[in-house]
Write an enzyme that holds these catalytic residues in place. Structure first.
Site, PDB file in Angstrom:
ATOM      1  CG  PHE A  67       9.575   6.706   3.378  1.00 30.73           C
ATOM      2  CD1 PHE A  67       8.254   6.927   3.700  1.00 30.73           C
ATOM      3  CD2 PHE A  67      10.256   7.664   2.655  1.00 30.73           C
ATOM      4  CE1 PHE A  67       7.614   8.083   3.291  1.00 30.73           C
ATOM      5  CE2 PHE A  67       9.634   8.821   2.249  1.00 30.73           C
ATOM      6  CZ  PHE A  67       8.311   9.038   2.569  1.00 30.73           C
ATOM      7  N   GLY A 126       0.833  -1.195   0.000  1.00 30.26           N
ATOM      8  CA  GLY A 126       0.000   0.000   0.000  1.00 30.26           C
ATOM      9  C   GLY A 126       0.871   1.249   0.000  1.00 30.26           C
ATOM     10  CD  GLU A 144      -4.622  10.148  -4.786  1.00 35.64           C
ATOM     11  OE1 GLU A 144      -3.404  10.271  -4.971  1.00 35.64           O
ATOM     12  OE2 GLU A 144      -5.434   9.987  -5.689  1.00 35.64           O
ATOM     13  CB  THR A 196      -1.256   7.195   5.347  1.00 33.30           C
ATOM     14  OG1 THR A 196       0.147   7.222   5.645  1.00 33.30           O
ATOM     15  CG2 THR A 196      -1.628   5.840   4.769  1.00 33.30           C
ATOM     16  CD1 TRP A 223      -6.953  -1.257   0.056  1.00 36.78           C
ATOM     17  CD2 TRP A 223      -9.110  -0.727   0.361  1.00 36.78           C
ATOM     18  NE1 TRP A 223      -7.323  -1.696   1.293  1.00 36.78           N
ATOM     19  CE2 TRP A 223      -8.650  -1.388   1.512  1.00 36.78           C
ATOM     20  CE3 TRP A 223     -10.436  -0.302   0.313  1.00 36.78           C
ATOM     21  CZ2 TRP A 223      -9.472  -1.626   2.605  1.00 36.78           C
ATOM     22  CZ3 TRP A 223     -11.254  -0.537   1.404  1.00 36.78           C
ATOM     23  CH2 TRP A 223     -10.761  -1.192   2.533  1.00 36.78           C
ATOM     24  NE  ARG A 274       0.124  11.560  -2.941  1.00 36.54           N
ATOM     25  CZ  ARG A 274       1.345  11.018  -2.892  1.00 36.54           C
ATOM     26  NH1 ARG A 274       2.415  11.750  -3.163  1.00 36.54           N
ATOM     27  NH2 ARG A 274       1.483   9.748  -2.554  1.00 36.54           N
TER      28      ARG A 274
HETATM   29  P1  TGC Z   1      11.529   6.901  -4.093  1.00 40.12           P
HETATM   30  O1  TGC Z   1      12.767   6.067  -4.179  1.00 40.12           O
HETATM   31  O2  TGC Z   1      11.492   8.070  -3.206  1.00 40.12           O
HETATM   32  O3  TGC Z   1      11.146   7.392  -5.584  1.00 40.12           O
HETATM   33  C1  TGC Z   1      11.113   6.522  -6.695  1.00 40.12           C
HETATM   34  C2  TGC Z   1      11.126   7.382  -7.944  1.00 40.12           C
HETATM   35  O4  TGC Z   1       9.946   8.185  -7.971  1.00 40.12           O
HETATM   36  C3  TGC Z   1      10.303   9.580  -7.961  1.00 40.12           C
HETATM   37  N1  TGC Z   1       9.300  10.259  -7.121  1.00 40.12           N
HETATM   38  C4  TGC Z   1       8.348  11.035  -7.631  1.00 40.12           C
HETATM   39  N2  TGC Z   1       8.086  11.419  -8.891  1.00 40.12           N
HETATM   40  C5  TGC Z   1       7.028  12.210  -9.094  1.00 40.12           C
HETATM   41  N3  TGC Z   1       6.243  12.626  -8.081  1.00 40.12           N
HETATM   42  C6  TGC Z   1       6.453  12.265  -6.806  1.00 40.12           C
HETATM   43  N4  TGC Z   1       5.637  12.670  -5.831  1.00 40.12           N
HETATM   44  C7  TGC Z   1       7.551  11.429  -6.532  1.00 40.12           C
HETATM   45  N5  TGC Z   1       8.067  10.872  -5.396  1.00 40.12           N
HETATM   46  C8  TGC Z   1       9.142  10.165  -5.777  1.00 40.12           C
HETATM   47  C9  TGC Z   1      11.686   9.638  -7.391  1.00 40.12           C
HETATM   48  O5  TGC Z   1      12.360  10.799  -7.821  1.00 40.12           O
HETATM   49  C10 TGC Z   1      12.277   8.377  -7.987  1.00 40.12           C
HETATM   50  O6  TGC Z   1      12.562   8.647  -9.353  1.00 40.12           O
HETATM   51  P2  TGC Z   1      13.807   7.926 -10.092  1.00 40.12           P
HETATM   52  O7  TGC Z   1      13.871   8.548 -11.441  1.00 40.12           O
HETATM   53  O8  TGC Z   1      15.014   8.202  -9.230  1.00 40.12           O
HETATM   54  O9  TGC Z   1      13.467   6.467 -10.148  1.00 40.12           O
HETATM   55  O10 TGC Z   1      10.325   5.914  -3.818  1.00 40.12           O
HETATM   56  P3  TGC Z   1       9.987   5.055  -2.523  1.00 40.12           P
HETATM   57  O11 TGC Z   1       9.785   3.645  -2.972  1.00 40.12           O
HETATM   58  O12 TGC Z   1      11.011   5.305  -1.419  1.00 40.12           O
HETATM   59  O13 TGC Z   1       8.557   5.617  -2.097  1.00 40.12           O
HETATM   60  C11 TGC Z   1       8.353   6.924  -1.728  1.00 40.12           C
HETATM   61  C12 TGC Z   1       6.942   7.119  -1.130  1.00 40.12           C
HETATM   62  C13 TGC Z   1       6.744   6.307   0.123  1.00 40.12           C
HETATM   63  C14 TGC Z   1       6.821   8.588  -0.794  1.00 40.12           C
HETATM   64  C15 TGC Z   1       5.884   6.753  -2.174  1.00 40.12           C
HETATM   65  O14 TGC Z   1       5.939   5.449  -2.541  1.00 40.12           O
HETATM   66  C16 TGC Z   1       4.487   7.112  -1.757  1.00 40.12           C
HETATM   67  O15 TGC Z   1       4.031   8.213  -2.036  1.00 40.12           O
HETATM   68  N6  TGC Z   1       3.695   6.170  -1.128  1.00 40.12           N
HETATM   69  C17 TGC Z   1       2.276   6.372  -0.889  1.00 40.12           C
HETATM   70  C18 TGC Z   1       1.489   5.515  -1.853  1.00 40.12           C
HETATM   71  C19 TGC Z   1       0.270   6.190  -2.331  1.00 40.12           C
HETATM   72  O16 TGC Z   1       0.071   7.381  -2.236  1.00 40.12           O
HETATM   73  N7  TGC Z   1      -0.617   5.424  -2.959  1.00 40.12           N
HETATM   74  C20 TGC Z   1      -1.768   5.959  -3.553  1.00 40.12           C
HETATM   75  C21 TGC Z   1      -2.487   4.943  -4.411  1.00 40.12           C
HETATM   76  S1  TGC Z   1      -3.682   5.657  -5.510  1.00 40.12           S
HETATM   77  C22 TGC Z   1      -4.941   6.158  -4.531  1.00 40.12           C
HETATM   78  O17 TGC Z   1      -4.921   6.107  -3.354  1.00 40.12           O
HETATM   79  C23 TGC Z   1      -6.103   6.702  -5.248  1.00 40.12           C
HETATM   80  S2  TGC Z   1      -7.447   7.168  -4.274  1.00 40.12           S
HETATM   81  C24 TGC Z   1      -8.225   8.133  -5.403  1.00 40.12           C
HETATM   82  C25 TGC Z   1      -9.574   8.576  -5.062  1.00 40.12           C
HETATM   83  O18 TGC Z   1     -10.486   7.755  -4.864  1.00 40.12           O
HETATM   84  O19 TGC Z   1      -9.771   9.810  -5.051  1.00 40.12           O
HETATM   85  P1  FAD Z   2      -0.446   0.502   4.861  1.00 38.26           P
HETATM   86  O1  FAD Z   2       0.558   0.938   3.857  1.00 38.26           O
HETATM   87  O2  FAD Z   2      -0.438  -0.918   5.275  1.00 38.26           O
HETATM   88  O3  FAD Z   2      -0.313   1.425   6.143  1.00 38.26           O
HETATM   89  C1  FAD Z   2      -0.880   1.091   7.407  1.00 38.26           C
HETATM   90  C2  FAD Z   2      -0.382   2.115   8.428  1.00 38.26           C
HETATM   91  O4  FAD Z   2       1.045   2.042   8.523  1.00 38.26           O
HETATM   92  C3  FAD Z   2      -0.697   3.560   8.028  1.00 38.26           C
HETATM   93  O5  FAD Z   2      -1.021   4.304   9.171  1.00 38.26           O
HETATM   94  C4  FAD Z   2       0.615   4.077   7.448  1.00 38.26           C
HETATM   95  O6  FAD Z   2       0.768   5.480   7.581  1.00 38.26           O
HETATM   96  C5  FAD Z   2       1.620   3.320   8.319  1.00 38.26           C
HETATM   97  N1  FAD Z   2       2.912   3.188   7.644  1.00 38.26           N
HETATM   98  C6  FAD Z   2       3.212   2.510   6.516  1.00 38.26           C
HETATM   99  N2  FAD Z   2       4.499   2.649   6.205  1.00 38.26           N
HETATM  100  C7  FAD Z   2       5.039   3.446   7.157  1.00 38.26           C
HETATM  101  C8  FAD Z   2       6.350   3.988   7.385  1.00 38.26           C
HETATM  102  N3  FAD Z   2       7.373   3.751   6.556  1.00 38.26           N
HETATM  103  N4  FAD Z   2       6.540   4.767   8.475  1.00 38.26           N
HETATM  104  C9  FAD Z   2       5.501   5.048   9.307  1.00 38.26           C
HETATM  105  N5  FAD Z   2       4.252   4.578   9.147  1.00 38.26           N
HETATM  106  C10 FAD Z   2       4.033   3.780   8.085  1.00 38.26           C
HETATM  107  N6  FAD Z   2      -5.279   2.752  -4.373  1.00 38.26           N
HETATM  108  C11 FAD Z   2      -5.152   2.752  -5.740  1.00 38.26           C
HETATM  109  O7  FAD Z   2      -4.128   2.330  -6.263  1.00 38.26           O
HETATM  110  N7  FAD Z   2      -6.169   3.214  -6.529  1.00 38.26           N
HETATM  111  C12 FAD Z   2      -7.329   3.688  -6.024  1.00 38.26           C
HETATM  112  O8  FAD Z   2      -8.211   4.125  -6.765  1.00 38.26           O
HETATM  113  C13 FAD Z   2      -7.503   3.671  -4.591  1.00 38.26           C
HETATM  114  N8  FAD Z   2      -8.681   4.065  -4.043  1.00 38.26           N
HETATM  115  C14 FAD Z   2      -8.885   3.899  -2.688  1.00 38.26           C
HETATM  116  C15 FAD Z   2     -10.162   4.124  -2.161  1.00 38.26           C
HETATM  117  C16 FAD Z   2     -10.385   3.907  -0.780  1.00 38.26           C
HETATM  118  C17 FAD Z   2     -11.761   4.100  -0.232  1.00 38.26           C
HETATM  119  C18 FAD Z   2      -9.314   3.532   0.053  1.00 38.26           C
HETATM  120  C19 FAD Z   2      -9.529   3.336   1.526  1.00 38.26           C
HETATM  121  C20 FAD Z   2      -8.064   3.322  -0.481  1.00 38.26           C
HETATM  122  C21 FAD Z   2      -7.833   3.481  -1.855  1.00 38.26           C
HETATM  123  N9  FAD Z   2      -6.584   3.190  -2.435  1.00 38.26           N
HETATM  124  C22 FAD Z   2      -6.422   3.189  -3.799  1.00 38.26           C
HETATM  125  C23 FAD Z   2      -5.522   2.614  -1.605  1.00 38.26           C
HETATM  126  C24 FAD Z   2      -4.795   3.649  -0.760  1.00 38.26           C
HETATM  127  O9  FAD Z   2      -3.947   4.436  -1.528  1.00 38.26           O
HETATM  128  C25 FAD Z   2      -4.033   2.887   0.331  1.00 38.26           C
HETATM  129  O10 FAD Z   2      -5.003   2.420   1.250  1.00 38.26           O
HETATM  130  C26 FAD Z   2      -3.008   3.748   1.035  1.00 38.26           C
HETATM  131  O11 FAD Z   2      -1.966   4.103   0.153  1.00 38.26           O
HETATM  132  C27 FAD Z   2      -2.419   3.063   2.278  1.00 38.26           C
HETATM  133  O12 FAD Z   2      -2.065   1.761   2.005  1.00 38.26           O
HETATM  134  P2  FAD Z   2      -2.565   0.577   2.976  1.00 38.26           P
HETATM  135  O13 FAD Z   2      -4.036   0.712   3.134  1.00 38.26           O
HETATM  136  O14 FAD Z   2      -2.044  -0.694   2.424  1.00 38.26           O
HETATM  137  O15 FAD Z   2      -1.922   0.895   4.370  1.00 38.26           O
END
Ligand code: TGC
Ligand code: FAD
Length: 394
Positions: free
Chosen positions: A393, A144, A373, A375, A171, A253
């Site tokens: 991280f 995630g 997007e 946490t 998700w 975001r």
């Molecule tokens: P890291 O080693 O830091 O970076 C890997 C490569 O990515 C580049 N990069 C970025 N590029 C563009 N924008 C950003 N914000 C970027 N952050 C990093 C970085 O420069 C590097 O590039 P390169 O060329 O050197 O390869 O990556 P990491 O594996 O240590 O992870 C960093 C971390 C934890 C911040 C990242 O993985 C993260 O943001 N995790 C959170 C995951 C997340 O947000 N998931 C969302 C899923 S989608 C969703 O939730 C949709 S909900 C939508 C809805 O319903 O509205």
């Molecule tokens: P985890 O990553 O397992 O995290 C659990 C807890 O551990 C959190 O509190 C987190 O902050 C903490 N944690 C994790 N790593 C660390 C660290 N290194 N240091 C400190 N704390 C840490 N994803 C998509 O790809 N597409 C979508 O369209 C999408 N839609 C969504 C819609 C809904 C309603 C929801 C609930 C989620 C959706 N997501 C989607 C997924 C969402 O992006 C993930 O739920 C989110 O990124 C967190 O991942 P996880 O749930 O696996 O939690």
């Protein structure tokens, strides 16, 4: 001081910072939400359904791809316009905004930014009109916050024309009804690539996720890939690595930072009205200092978030907004909205837990928004790394 229901939260006349076009866009979106969404949102949430007839209206107000050029069916607007539309949608419901922000930032944006000309022409106009809906598959059951560990793979099918996709995403917003999915998977070299997977491809299923207490008007599901044969032409040619999906997240975001303000405004408006109407101990509860403290702090936080977001919009228009700035705004504003919702619920007393007021619905929705997007804590670590240079991280 103006205190009607629309102006009461523009305490610092932030409207002066908007253009006439921005205000018109806001009015159009607001009017549509009030007319079409507000009357049905409570039922949609109680029944846990996304009303599909809203798709046409969302397209008509330009909520799908506002900043995608008109040549591809988008509206060619600036980033602040995008933010304003997200704010007005989320004033209605976070689930509604989710549907639109996934379509715009997580489906249209990557196709426009990383797609071939043919992919752009094939998909973008249909996505803009709502004829086609999309979803975005990054998160997996075991990955995630740490998407770089993903285990979904694409492998050469051996016919020179296809790859074979295996794995699962969970998700995923819009998954149950999406026509296409932008899926992120590793190729045989372990490099992350984006690939467009269409509904109907054998081996591709989208089971719906049930039992959510949050974001109930948004359809969430899984994406399951069992030996799915996908044309090589469906791979997004112009990006590889985690920066592909993370760039899409920057856009989404940003929209969420604006959207959360909408939810907060709706809670504040309702609390302010209620505090003037509800009589206890012989006077309106708004006359007690403790209620005023809540209202004053809510409005202060909304105002700070408005200014932060407007500035971020200017930077984004100039292509100067950094991912870390976007993280700070998303984190701050969603937390702010959740705090406002909790305080508003208290002001409504028992009525605050009912569907007669929007408060509890916003509050529960925001529990998803603070998690997806990235946490709340992941965004804090992004800021921490940006200011210290140290990665906390892992
Ligand atoms: P890291 O080693 O830091 O970076 C890997 C490569 O990515 C580049 N990069 C970025 N590029 C563009 N924008 C950003 N914000 C970027 N952050 C990093 C970085 O420069 C590097 O590039 P390169 O060329 O050197 O390869 O990556 P990491 O594996 O240590 O992870 C960093 C971390 C934890 C911040 C990242 O993985 C993260 O943001 N995790 C959170 C995951 C997340 O947000 N998931 C969302 C899923 S989608 C969703 O939730 C949709 S909900 C939508 C809805 O319903 O509205
Ligand atoms: P985890 O990553 O397992 O995290 C659990 C807890 O551990 C959190 O509190 C987190 O902050 C903490 N944690 C994790 N790593 C660390 C660290 N290194 N240091 C400190 N704390 C840490 N994803 C998509 O790809 N597409 C979508 O369209 C999408 N839609 C969504 C819609 C809904 C309603 C929801 C609930 C989620 C959706 N997501 C989607 C997924 C969402 O992006 C993930 O739920 C989110 O990124 C967190 O991942 P996880 O749930 O696996 O939690």
């Amino acid at each position: 001081m103006a205190n009607n229901q629309f102006q009461s939260h523009d305490y610092f006349q932030v409207d002066d910072l908007l253009s006439e076009e921005h205000k018109l866009i806001r009015e159009t979106a607001r009017n549509w939400v009030k007319k079409e969404v507000d009357p049905g949102i409570e039922d949609a949430c109680q029944n846990a359904t996304f009303p599909k007839h809203w798709i046409k209206g969302l397209a008509e107000i330009g909520a799908f791809g506002p900043y995608i050029p008109t040549a591809y069916g988008g509206s060619g607007l600036d980033q602040i316009s995008y933010g304003i539309i997200m704010q007005e949608l989320e004033r209605g419901d976070s689930g509604l905004r989710s549907t639109a922000s996934v379509q715009s930032s997580l489906v249209m944006y990557p196709i426009y930014t990383f797609g071939s000309e043919e992919q752009r022409k094939t998909y973008l106009p249909k996505l803009a009109s709502g004829e086609m809906m999309g979803c975005f598959g990054l998160t997996e059951p075991d990955y995630g916050s740490n998407p770089s560990g993903m285990i979904t793979t694409i492998k050469d099918a051996g016919d020179g024309k296809h790859v074979i996709l295996n794995g699962a995403k969970m998700w995923i917003s819009n998954a149950p009804f999406a026509d296409i999915a932008v899926v992120w998977a590793k190729n045989e070299s372990g490099i992350i690539k984006g690939i467009l997977v269409e509904r109907g491809m054998p081996g591709f299923t989208t089971p719906e996720t049930h039992g959510k207490w949050s974001l109930r008007a948004s359809a969430t599901g899984e994406l399951v890939f069992d030996q799915v044969k996908v044309p090589i032409a469906n791979i997004l040619p112009n990006v590889e690595g985690l920066k592909g999906p993370l760039s899409c997240l920057n856009s989404a975001r940003f929209g969420i930072a604006w959207g959360a303000i909408g939810a907060a405004m709706d809670c504040y408006d309702s609390a302010l009205r209620y505090s003037k109407e509800r009589i206890q101990f012989g006077k309106p509860i708004g006359g007690f200092q403790l209620t005023q403290k809540k209202l004053a702090e809510m409005l202060t936080e909304i105002t700070k978030a408005q200014l932060l977001t407007w500035r971020l919009g200017v930077l984004k228009n100039e292509n100067r907004a950094t991912p870390a700035q976007i993280s700070m705004a998303k984190r701050n504003n969603v937390h702010m909205a959740l705090t406002v919702a909790r305080e508003a619920r208290q002001i409504h007393g028992g009525m605050g837990i009912t569907g007669e007021y929007p408060i509890m619905r916003h509050m529960m929705n925001l529990e998803s928004v603070i998690t997806y997007e990235g946490t709340h804590d992941i965004h804090l670590l992004i800021t921490g790394m940006d200011v210290t240079g140290f990665n906390a991280f892992n």
